[in-house]
Design a protein around this motif. Structure first.
Motif, PDB file in Angstrom:
ATOM      1  N   THR A 299     -12.531  -4.444  10.042  1.00  0.00           N
ATOM      2  CA  THR A 299     -11.153  -4.530   9.566  1.00  0.00           C
ATOM      3  C   THR A 299     -10.963  -3.683   8.317  1.00  0.00           C
ATOM      4  O   THR A 299     -11.859  -3.613   7.474  1.00  0.00           O
ATOM      5  N   VAL A 300      -9.808  -3.046   8.217  1.00  0.00           N
ATOM      6  CA  VAL A 300      -9.350  -2.428   6.962  1.00  0.00           C
ATOM      7  C   VAL A 300      -8.042  -3.097   6.590  1.00  0.00           C
ATOM      8  O   VAL A 300      -7.182  -3.306   7.449  1.00  0.00           O
ATOM      9  N   SER A 301      -7.901  -3.453   5.323  1.00  0.00           N
ATOM     10  CA  SER A 301      -6.661  -4.091   4.880  1.00  0.00           C
ATOM     11  C   SER A 301      -6.180  -3.489   3.580  1.00  0.00           C
ATOM     12  O   SER A 301      -6.985  -2.977   2.786  1.00  0.00           O
ATOM     13  N   LEU A 302      -4.874  -3.547   3.380  1.00  0.00           N
ATOM     14  CA  LEU A 302      -4.260  -3.238   2.093  1.00  0.00           C
ATOM     15  C   LEU A 302      -3.615  -4.516   1.583  1.00  0.00           C
ATOM     16  O   LEU A 302      -2.812  -5.142   2.288  1.00  0.00           O
ATOM     17  N   LEU A 303      -3.973  -4.910   0.377  1.00  0.00           N
ATOM     18  CA  LEU A 303      -3.478  -6.131  -0.257  1.00  0.00           C
ATOM     19  C   LEU A 303      -2.682  -5.693  -1.480  1.00  0.00           C
ATOM     20  O   LEU A 303      -3.247  -5.453  -2.557  1.00  0.00           O
ATOM     21  N   ILE A 304      -1.375  -5.563  -1.319  1.00  0.00           N
ATOM     22  CA  ILE A 304      -0.544  -4.886  -2.308  1.00  0.00           C
ATOM     23  C   ILE A 304       0.459  -5.881  -2.901  1.00  0.00           C
ATOM     24  O   ILE A 304       1.274  -6.463  -2.184  1.00  0.00           O
ATOM     25  N   THR A 305       0.429  -6.031  -4.212  1.00  0.00           N
ATOM     26  CA  THR A 305       1.316  -6.972  -4.893  1.00  0.00           C
ATOM     27  C   THR A 305       2.461  -6.251  -5.596  1.00  0.00           C
ATOM     28  O   THR A 305       2.358  -5.071  -5.944  1.00  0.00           O
ATOM     29  N   GLY A 306       3.530  -6.997  -5.812  1.00  0.00           N
ATOM     30  CA  GLY A 306       4.648  -6.502  -6.606  1.00  0.00           C
ATOM     31  C   GLY A 306       4.679  -7.097  -7.998  1.00  0.00           C
ATOM     32  O   GLY A 306       5.667  -6.955  -8.717  1.00  0.00           O
ATOM     33  N   ASP A 307       3.586  -7.765  -8.391  1.00  0.00           N
ATOM     34  CA  ASP A 307       3.576  -8.416  -9.710  1.00  0.00           C
ATOM     35  C   ASP A 307       2.175  -8.414 -10.298  1.00  0.00           C
ATOM     36  O   ASP A 307       1.535  -9.449 -10.431  1.00  0.00           O
ATOM     37  N   GLU A 308       1.695  -7.226 -10.651  1.00  0.00           N
ATOM     38  CA  GLU A 308       0.440  -7.121 -11.395  1.00  0.00           C
ATOM     39  C   GLU A 308       0.710  -6.887 -12.865  1.00  0.00           C
ATOM     40  O   GLU A 308      -0.024  -7.367 -13.725  1.00  0.00           O
ATOM     41  N   GLU A 309       1.800  -6.171 -13.152  1.00  0.00           N
ATOM     42  CA  GLU A 309       2.134  -5.855 -14.537  1.00  0.00           C
ATOM     43  C   GLU A 309       2.808  -7.026 -15.246  1.00  0.00           C
ATOM     44  O   GLU A 309       2.931  -7.017 -16.469  1.00  0.00           O
ATOM     45  N   GLY A 310       3.275  -8.016 -14.513  1.00  0.00           N
ATOM     46  CA  GLY A 310       3.935  -9.176 -15.086  1.00  0.00           C
ATOM     47  C   GLY A 310       3.022 -10.389 -15.130  1.00  0.00           C
ATOM     48  O   GLY A 310       1.805 -10.257 -15.218  1.00  0.00           O
ATOM     49  N   PRO A 311       3.589 -11.590 -15.030  1.00  0.00           N
ATOM     50  CA  PRO A 311       2.787 -12.804 -15.145  1.00  0.00           C
ATOM     51  C   PRO A 311       1.837 -13.037 -13.983  1.00  0.00           C
ATOM     52  O   PRO A 311       0.893 -13.827 -14.104  1.00  0.00           O
ATOM     53  N   ALA A 312       2.079 -12.393 -12.834  1.00  0.00           N
ATOM     54  CA  ALA A 312       1.200 -12.479 -11.656  1.00  0.00           C
ATOM     55  C   ALA A 312       1.169 -13.867 -11.024  1.00  0.00           C
ATOM     56  O   ALA A 312       0.318 -14.136 -10.174  1.00  0.00           O
ATOM     57  N   THR A 313       2.079 -14.732 -11.402  1.00  0.00           N
ATOM     58  CA  THR A 313       2.100 -16.086 -10.851  1.00  0.00           C
ATOM     59  C   THR A 313       2.245 -16.072  -9.340  1.00  0.00           C
ATOM     60  O   THR A 313       1.578 -16.829  -8.628  1.00  0.00           O
ATOM     61  N   PHE A 314       3.121 -15.209  -8.835  1.00  0.00           N
ATOM     62  CA  PHE A 314       3.400 -15.156  -7.401  1.00  0.00           C
ATOM     63  C   PHE A 314       2.910 -13.846  -6.785  1.00  0.00           C
ATOM     64  O   PHE A 314       3.387 -13.440  -5.726  1.00  0.00           O
ATOM     65  N   GLY A 315       1.960 -13.210  -7.449  1.00  0.00           N
ATOM     66  CA  GLY A 315       1.427 -11.945  -6.970  1.00  0.00           C
ATOM     67  C   GLY A 315       0.166 -12.134  -6.145  1.00  0.00           C
ATOM     68  O   GLY A 315       0.174 -12.801  -5.103  1.00  0.00           O
ATOM     69  N   THR A 316      -0.930 -11.566  -6.596  1.00  0.00           N
ATOM     70  CA  THR A 316      -2.180 -11.613  -5.845  1.00  0.00           C
ATOM     71  C   THR A 316      -2.633 -13.032  -5.501  1.00  0.00           C
ATOM     72  O   THR A 316      -3.181 -13.244  -4.417  1.00  0.00           O
ATOM     73  N   PRO A 317      -2.437 -14.047  -6.371  1.00  0.00           N
ATOM     74  CA  PRO A 317      -2.801 -15.410  -5.940  1.00  0.00           C
ATOM     75  C   PRO A 317      -2.107 -15.838  -4.647  1.00  0.00           C
ATOM     76  O   PRO A 317      -2.699 -16.560  -3.833  1.00  0.00           O
ATOM     77  N   LYS A 318      -0.865 -15.399  -4.421  1.00  0.00           N
ATOM     78  CA  LYS A 318      -0.162 -15.741  -3.191  1.00  0.00           C
ATOM     79  C   LYS A 318      -0.737 -14.977  -1.994  1.00  0.00           C
ATOM     80  O   LYS A 318      -0.763 -15.492  -0.869  1.00  0.00           O
ATOM     81  N   ILE A 319      -1.186 -13.743  -2.222  1.00  0.00           N
ATOM     82  CA  ILE A 319      -1.862 -13.003  -1.156  1.00  0.00           C
ATOM     83  C   ILE A 319      -3.138 -13.735  -0.746  1.00  0.00           C
ATOM     84  O   ILE A 319      -3.435 -13.883   0.452  1.00  0.00           O
ATOM     85  N   ILE A 320      -3.894 -14.207  -1.723  1.00  0.00           N
ATOM     86  CA  ILE A 320      -5.128 -14.940  -1.426  1.00  0.00           C
ATOM     87  C   ILE A 320      -4.824 -16.205  -0.629  1.00  0.00           C
ATOM     88  O   ILE A 320      -5.511 -16.522   0.354  1.00  0.00           O
ATOM     89  N   GLU A 321      -3.790 -16.931  -1.038  1.00  0.00           N
ATOM     90  CA  GLU A 321      -3.397 -18.131  -0.287  1.00  0.00           C
ATOM     91  C   GLU A 321      -3.080 -17.783   1.166  1.00  0.00           C
ATOM     92  O   GLU A 321      -3.489 -18.486   2.099  1.00  0.00           O
ATOM     93  N   TRP A 322      -2.323 -16.712   1.375  1.00  0.00           N
ATOM     94  CA  TRP A 322      -1.934 -16.293   2.726  1.00  0.00           C
ATOM     95  C   TRP A 322      -3.168 -15.974   3.560  1.00  0.00           C
ATOM     96  O   TRP A 322      -3.261 -16.360   4.730  1.00  0.00           O
ATOM     97  N   LEU A 323      -4.118 -15.269   2.990  1.00  0.00           N
ATOM     98  CA  LEU A 323      -5.346 -14.931   3.705  1.00  0.00           C
ATOM     99  C   LEU A 323      -6.144 -16.180   4.055  1.00  0.00           C
ATOM    100  O   LEU A 323      -6.638 -16.330   5.185  1.00  0.00           O
TER     101      LEU A 323
END
Length: 376
Positions: free
Chosen positions: A126-150
């Motif tokens: 598998t190849v995946s792209l895990l791209i957030t729209g909130d790395e420069e901000g508080p990140a509350t709903f950014g990468t942690p939400k991607i991890i939850e989805w996975l």
């Protein structure tokens, strides 16, 4: 397979989207359109409410099972500020450099990886792209939400490359194998407002805050570890309510940040500050926000794959480092081994942020080698 993605053209299209953090909408549409012809199943996820949301994230998956190579990055950018030589969201190439907000941090790296993936037929895993729209901000709903989805779908990468701009003097000279932790703290010292000529009728909080600042500034946290520099505590703000020159303030406050290595834990540092504050100013309060713990990726396949690709493409022997700020690796390290590698970072967050066009093309070549090696 469709004609491969041009990393320069895609980087320009992404920069042209005004995606100040938290990013949503057009910038994700551009990336989705680019990836879909190359077999990627694209999922766009929106979550959260104000003040930290809504935030859009994107997960693109191609193939199935192991080995699973993930690429993590962000499409949000910091505000451009004043003084640009042109529109910061109208990408342009001048003297061989692509200029625009996000060119360096990190839309060009996202484009380079998408281009690399478009050149490689999926042979295994598998190849995946895990791209957030909130790395420069508080990140509350950014990468942690991607991890939850996975995790909800039992999808787990075996290794992740984060495309943050890690190189220093030249592309490939630095790979980040860990990052320091970060904790912000706000100290509030209460007092009683009064006239400076009648101090016995007031309670001045400023001297107590000064003692707190002096005590914390005198602390020696550690001498660093084999992989990390010493932890450091820095004051970032000291304030009192605005008032007249003859007014004792009702309260005084300070803000600090600690960047810490793997000898420390965020919660322990918060307790340490609370003890000092309680000793110097009983009744004062401490509020803390731990942005992330320190992490270090142990030696393993992801090291070898990335370093070998850099050597083969550039001839550079990369330095393995833990310096600089934090990244979303602080979240992703819970999934698998993580390294950060991307473009030279001299202009990140600056006015007229830019990157050499030749470096974007070389980075795409390096990422292509990484993808091919991960599948082998």
């Amino acid at each position: 397979m469709a004609m491969s993605i041009d990393p320069i053209a895609l980087a320009r299209d992404l920069i042209n989207c005004r995606s100040i953090t938290p990013a949503t909408g057009a910038v994700f549409e551009v990336l989705e359109r680019a990836l879909q012809p190359f077999g990627f199943e694209v999922h766009r996820l929106v979550s959260g409410e104000a003040p930290d949301g809504p935030v859009e994230n994107l997960v693109a998956l191609r193939g199935s099972g192991s080995p699973h190579l993930g690429f993590a990055g962000h499409l949000d950018v910091v505000p451009p500020g004043e003084g640009w030589s042109g529109d910061p969201f109208d990408a342009r190439i001048v003297d061989g450099r692509l200029i625009g907000r996000g060119a360096n941090d990190m839309k060009s790296a996202v484009a380079a990886f998408a281009a690399a993936a478009s050149r490689v037929e999926q042979q295994a895993g598998t190849v995946s792209l895990l791209i957030t729209g909130d790395e420069e901000g508080p990140a509350t709903f950014g990468t942690p939400k991607i991890i939850e989805w996975l995790e909800e779908r039992s999808i787990r990468p075996d290794m992740i490359v984060i495309g943050e701009p890690t190189s220093e003097a030249a592309l490939g000279d630095t790979v980040k194998i860990g990052r320091r932790g970060s904790v912000n703290m706000w100290i509030e010292v209460p007092g009683t407002q009064g006239h400076v000529a009648y101090p016995h009728r007031a309670d001045n909080p400023v001297p107590r805050l000064a003692r707190i600042v002096a005590a914390l500034d005198a602390l020696h946290l550690d001498d660093g570890s084999e992989a990390f520099p010493p932890s450091n505590l820095e004051f970032t703000d000291i304030a009192c309510p605005p008032g007249a020159t003859n007014l004792i303030p009702a309260n005084a406050s300070a803000r600090l940040n600690i960047r810490f290595n793997n000898l420390q834990r965020g919660a322990d540092l918060v307790r340490m500050v609370e003890e000092v504050v309680g000793s110097e100013a009983p009744g004062a309060t401490v509020r803390a926000l731990i942005s992330g713990e320190a992490f270090l990726t142990p030696p393993g396949p992801i090291y070898d794959i990335v370093v070998d690709a850099i050597r083969a493409e550039t001839g550079v022997e990369p330095k393995l480092s833990t310096s600089g700020g934090t990244s979303d690796g602080r979240f992703l390290t819970a999934l698998c081994p993580v390294v950060d590698f991307g473009l030279p970072n001299a202009t990140m967050h600056k006015v007229d942020e830019s990157v050499a066009v030749a470096d974007i093309e070389k980075l795409a070549n390096i990422y292509e080698r990484v993808i091919r090696s991960a599948q082998a």
